[in-house]
Design a protein around this motif. Structure first.
Motif, short mmCIF file in Angstrom:
data_model
loop_
_atom_site.label_atom_id
_atom_site.label_comp_id
_atom_site.label_asym_id
_atom_site.label_seq_id
_atom_site.Cartn_x
_atom_site.Cartn_y
_atom_site.Cartn_z
N ILE A 25 0.81 -1.21 0.00
CA ILE A 25 0.00 0.00 0.00
C ILE A 25 0.85 1.27 0.00
CG2 ILE A 25 -1.72 1.33 1.29
CD1 ILE A 25 -2.87 -1.37 2.22
N SER A 26 1.84 1.34 0.88
CA SER A 26 2.62 2.58 1.02
C SER A 26 3.79 2.69 0.05
CB SER A 26 3.16 2.69 2.45
OG SER A 26 4.13 1.67 2.68
N ASN A 27 4.19 1.58 -0.56
CA ASN A 27 5.32 1.55 -1.48
C ASN A 27 6.64 1.89 -0.79
OD1 ASN A 27 6.17 0.92 -4.12
ND2 ASN A 27 6.43 3.08 -4.59
N GLN A 28 6.70 1.73 0.53
CA GLN A 28 7.92 1.99 1.30
C GLN A 28 8.82 0.76 1.27
OE1 GLN A 28 8.73 5.05 2.82
NE2 GLN A 28 7.04 5.55 1.46
N PRO A 29 10.14 0.95 1.29
CA PRO A 29 11.06 -0.20 1.31
C PRO A 29 10.80 -1.08 2.53
CG PRO A 29 12.25 1.84 0.92
CD PRO A 29 10.85 2.23 1.27
N THR A 30 11.00 -2.36 2.37
CA THR A 30 10.75 -3.32 3.45
C THR A 30 11.97 -3.47 4.36
OG1 THR A 30 11.37 -5.12 1.97
CG2 THR A 30 9.01 -4.63 2.17
N SER A 31 12.56 -2.37 4.73
CA SER A 31 13.77 -2.37 5.55
C SER A 31 13.61 -3.10 6.87
CB SER A 31 14.21 -0.93 5.83
OG SER A 31 14.42 -0.25 4.63
N LYS A 32 12.43 -3.08 7.43
CA LYS A 32 12.21 -3.72 8.73
C LYS A 32 11.89 -5.20 8.61
CE LYS A 32 10.69 0.50 10.93
NZ LYS A 32 9.63 1.17 11.67
N GLY A 33 11.87 -5.72 7.40
CA GLY A 33 11.49 -7.12 7.24
C GLY A 33 12.51 -7.96 6.49
N ILE A 34 13.77 -7.57 6.49
CA ILE A 34 14.76 -8.37 5.79
C ILE A 34 15.38 -9.39 6.72
CG2 ILE A 34 15.29 -6.54 4.14
CD1 ILE A 34 17.95 -6.15 5.65
N VAL A 35 15.87 -10.47 6.17
CA VAL A 35 16.58 -11.50 6.93
C VAL A 35 18.06 -11.24 6.77
CG1 VAL A 35 17.03 -13.96 7.13
CG2 VAL A 35 14.73 -13.17 6.56
N ALA A 36 18.78 -11.21 7.89
CA ALA A 36 20.21 -10.93 7.85
C ALA A 36 20.99 -12.06 8.53
CB ALA A 36 20.51 -9.62 8.55
N ARG A 37 22.16 -12.29 8.04
CA ARG A 37 23.08 -13.28 8.64
C ARG A 37 24.36 -12.54 9.00
NH1 ARG A 37 23.79 -16.72 4.47
NH2 ARG A 37 25.69 -15.68 3.78
N LEU A 38 24.80 -12.69 10.25
CA LEU A 38 26.05 -12.06 10.67
C LEU A 38 27.18 -13.07 10.54
CD1 LEU A 38 24.80 -10.29 13.91
CD2 LEU A 38 24.87 -9.40 11.59
N GLU A 39 28.27 -12.65 9.97
CA GLU A 39 29.43 -13.52 9.78
C GLU A 39 30.67 -12.85 10.31
OE1 GLU A 39 29.68 -14.14 5.58
OE2 GLU A 39 28.08 -15.63 5.58
N ALA A 40 31.51 -13.63 10.96
CA ALA A 40 32.79 -13.10 11.41
C ALA A 40 33.70 -12.88 10.22
CB ALA A 40 33.45 -14.09 12.38
N ARG A 41 34.44 -11.81 10.26
CA ARG A 41 35.37 -11.50 9.17
C ARG A 41 36.63 -12.34 9.36
NH1 ARG A 41 37.08 -5.41 8.47
NH2 ARG A 41 37.06 -5.68 10.71
N ASN A 42 37.12 -12.92 8.30
CA ASN A 42 38.37 -13.68 8.34
C ASN A 42 39.54 -12.73 8.37
OD1 ASN A 42 36.96 -16.08 8.19
ND2 ASN A 42 36.98 -16.08 5.97
N GLY A 43 40.42 -12.95 9.35
CA GLY A 43 41.65 -12.15 9.38
C GLY A 43 41.68 -11.06 10.30
#
Length: 64
Positions: A46-64
């Protein structure tokens, strides 16, 4: 809200993870730094607003 899937891996590099009292399974980020994680075509019906609050994220440790 449906599940968005376009099989594109989006990455936000070089962030520091800081403990914060959020709801388990949730994360908070700063914008516009993490806009790269939100698909441009993933918007609310309806609002055409980005779905920023509904994304799935995975956190990964940086190598090095």
């Amino acid at each position: 809200m449906g599940v968005w899937s376009d099989d594109v891996e989006r990455r936000a590099e070089d962030f520091e993870v800081v403990p914060y009292p959020t709801t388990p399974g949730c994360a908070a980020t700063y914008y516009p730094e993490t806009n790269v994680l939100v698909p441009l075509d993933s918007v609310a019906e309806i609002s055409n607003q980005p779905t920023s609050k509904g994304i799935v994220a995975r956190l990964e440790a940086r190598n090095g």
